[in-house]
Design a protein around this motif. Structure first.
Motif, short mmCIF file in Angstrom:
data_model
loop_
_atom_site.label_atom_id
_atom_site.label_comp_id
_atom_site.label_asym_id
_atom_site.label_seq_id
_atom_site.Cartn_x
_atom_site.Cartn_y
_atom_site.Cartn_z
N ALA A 149 102.31 20.97 48.45
CA ALA A 149 101.06 20.42 47.93
C ALA A 149 101.26 18.91 47.82
N THR A 150 101.40 18.26 48.97
CA THR A 150 101.86 16.87 49.02
C THR A 150 100.77 15.89 49.46
N GLY A 151 99.53 16.28 49.29
CA GLY A 151 98.45 15.33 49.51
C GLY A 151 97.99 15.21 50.94
N TYR A 152 97.22 14.14 51.17
CA TYR A 152 96.55 13.96 52.47
C TYR A 152 96.64 12.51 52.93
N THR A 153 96.42 12.33 54.22
CA THR A 153 96.22 10.99 54.77
C THR A 153 94.81 10.95 55.36
N PHE A 154 94.31 9.77 55.58
CA PHE A 154 92.99 9.67 56.20
C PHE A 154 92.99 8.56 57.25
N ALA A 155 92.09 8.69 58.18
CA ALA A 155 91.97 7.69 59.24
C ALA A 155 90.57 7.78 59.83
N PHE A 156 90.18 6.75 60.56
CA PHE A 156 88.88 6.73 61.22
C PHE A 156 89.10 6.39 62.70
N PRO A 157 89.66 7.32 63.47
CA PRO A 157 89.99 7.03 64.86
C PRO A 157 88.78 6.65 65.71
N PHE A 158 87.61 7.15 65.36
CA PHE A 158 86.40 6.86 66.13
C PHE A 158 85.90 5.43 65.92
N LEU A 159 86.42 4.75 64.88
CA LEU A 159 85.99 3.38 64.59
C LEU A 159 86.83 2.33 65.30
N GLU A 160 87.92 2.77 65.94
CA GLU A 160 88.84 1.85 66.61
C GLU A 160 89.34 0.78 65.63
N ASP A 161 89.06 -0.50 65.87
CA ASP A 161 89.62 -1.57 65.05
C ASP A 161 88.67 -2.07 63.96
N SER A 162 87.52 -1.44 63.80
CA SER A 162 86.55 -1.94 62.81
C SER A 162 87.03 -1.74 61.38
N VAL A 163 87.78 -0.67 61.15
CA VAL A 163 88.36 -0.40 59.83
C VAL A 163 89.81 0.02 60.03
N LYS A 164 90.73 -0.71 59.42
CA LYS A 164 92.15 -0.40 59.55
C LYS A 164 92.68 0.27 58.28
#
Length: 533
Positions: free
Chosen positions: A329-344
């Protein structure tokens, strides 16, 4: 004029409120949901879907209904204060039906990419590529609201647990857990003491032979049931108490809260005492964990140093043999691959102005909704974010310069770093009432207590001393709701309603005492109003 078209990515709670906010401002929303139904995180399914948040069957919310409700649609009085996930989903369905949101959602549609149009510096438009049933479609939108949440990608740090690759038992992330039946008669280790880790340890302990709860830095445990049987957050969140927390030192507040939590059970004696102070990390909300520990069904252990084929060796040198399963139960990561470089995104952190807008864009036409982790409810924050964003999209509100936004982001991050310990568990930390008030001020919907003290003292008193409710942001300004005042004044009726299933004789003495208490608080209220507001 042609209505501005807004792409809403995700049909969970943030997506639903974003659709409604768009409609309130006369914008044209198109919501893309990769599955065949609404609900996001809160729609339980036996089989895990790739790319979608997943919960276990028994999940009950850790925020009570009056704190988590939408601002113009209170949760029905007969619903329990802390709802099962199926009731949360039912509420979402009622909300979507009430405001006819379903017709704006395109189900089974995946967003592949979101790119700036060539003339973005002047138009602010986005090219959105979607895929449905094997067919791709390209559409241009005037704005994009990203509502994909942050509980989709499991964080499974196997490299931190040497020997796990040769462990012969079963091991997996809590995201894949659904029910406890398969652990009957087994010896199970649960790693992590967030809300999921605590819940799983308790639930599995009812069928397993033995559960070991492995924790690295400990946690403070809060109970859903507060003083006099009221939901803990109803008692915790009020404007008056928030004001007191502002003027009292952090150290004194920590000492008070820790003493309160230790009165229920001694965290040190139960092996749960953390290295951090009470306000330095989100507490774990769990009513049953101390009961399972005191009965021996859950044994608290330190961090796992290494695994063998059948055993776990802990950092204190102790060892547990014949382990059948390990749940991370070690949590999550998140990403926005569809946004490319608009949000890092870097180490689960992202720079957003007021937790919403990327500061590096020429036009403020991209917004991230619901990427916050408050001690409090996420849903009303998503809603007020959506209300503000759609006003910005429409041109009714403007953002400051990039340098001002960056300075604000830096200050907010420094404040967060001072308060919270570094943890995978935390994404964007916010103070529940502070962020709501901050966004409400930007929109002109924060209630004016000083004015109300003279024009509607009964309501003003309730707003200051009563439970903090998102409904207050519908009393005035854009989006005003005529039913807001009545809904605020009947909060206590809705809190009591689901539990009043047996008629009992009321206590007159208690009523008199409460009346006197309210009178005394009223005196304090007017003194504070005159002095500080």
């Amino acid at each position: 004029m042609t209505k501005k078209r807004i792409a809403v990515i995700g049909g969970g709670v943030s997506g639903l409120v974003s659709i409604k906010c768009c409609l309130e401002e006369g914008l044209e929303p198109v919501c893309f949901e990769r599955t065949d139904d609404i609900g996001g995180l809160w729609r339980f399914q036996e089989n895990r879907e790739e790319g979608r948040a997943s919960i276990y069957k028994s999940v009950i919310v850790t925020t009570s209904k009056e704190i988590m409700c939408f601002s113009d649609y209170p949760i029905p009085a007969h619903f329990p204060n802390f709802m099962h996930n199926s009731q949360v989903l039912e509420y979402f369905r009622m909300y979507a039906k009430e405001f006819d949101l379903g017709k704006y959602i395109r189900f089974k549609t995946t967003v592949c990419s979101v790119k700036k149009q060539p003339d973005f510096p002047t138009s602010g438009q986005w090219e959105v590529v979607t895929e449905s049933e094997g067919k791709k479609e390209v559409t241009v939108f005037d704005g994009v609201m990203v509502c994909t949440g942050h509980h989709t990608n499991a964080h499974l740090p196997l490299e931190s647990f040497p020997g796990i690759e040769k462990f012969k038992g079963q091991y997996f992330h809590s995201r894949d857990y659904k029910n406890p039946e398969s652990f009957s008669g087994k010896r199970v280790i649960v790693i992590g003491i967030g809300n999921s880790g605590g819940d799983l340890a308790v639930e599995i302990s009812h069928t397993a032979k033995q559960v070991f709860l492995s924790i690295r830095r400990g946690s403070w445990i809060m109970n859903r049931v507060g003083d006099h049987g009221y939901p803990f957050d109803v008692l915790l969140f009020s404007r008056f108490k928030h004001f007191l927390r502002k003027i009292v030192s952090q150290s004194l507040l920590n000492t008070y809260l820790e003493r309160q939590m230790n009165q229920r059970f001694n965290h040190e004696m139960y092996g749960l005492k953390p290295k951090h102070r009470a306000l330095s990390q989100h507490p774990t909300v769990n009513d049953d964990l101390p009961n399972r520990i005191i009965s021996g069904m859950v044994k608290v252990k330190g961090n796992v140093k290494e695994f063998t084929e059948t055993a776990a060796i802990f950092e204190d040198g102790s060892r547990e043999d014949n382990i059948d399963a390990v749940i991370f139960a070690t949590g999550y990561t998140f990403a926005f691959p569809f946004l490319e470089d608009s949000v890092k995104v870097v180490k689960n952190k992202v720079s957003l102005y007021k937790t919403v807008f990327p500061p590096n864009l020429e036009k403020p036409t991209l917004a991230i909704i619901g990427l916050i982790q408050p001690l409090g409810a996420t849903m009303p924050i998503s809603e007020i974010q959506g209300r503000w964003v759609t006003q910005v999209f429409k041109g009714l509100k403007t953002l400051p310069s990039q340098s001002e936004m960056l300075r604000d982001i830096t200050e907010a991050q420094e404040k967060m770093d001072k308060r919270y310990v570094e943890s995978q568990r935390h994404t964007i930390q916010v103070d529940f009432i502070d962020i709501m008030d901050e966004l409400a001020d930007l929109m002109g919907v924060r209630p004016n207590l000083l004015s109300l003290a003279f024009t509607d003292p009964k309501l003003a008193l309730q707003l200051l001393l009563g439970p903090y409710t998102p409904i207050q942001y519908r009393l005035q300004g854009p989006g005003k709701w005529d039913g807001a005042r009545k809904a605020i004044l009947t909060i206590h009726e809705r809190i009591r309603k689901p539990m009043m299933t047996r008629q009992v004789e009321s206590s007159g003495s208690m009523t008199s005492a409460l009346t006197m208490a309210w009178f005394m608080l009223a005196v304090v209220f007017f003194a504070i109003i005159i002095t500080y507001f």
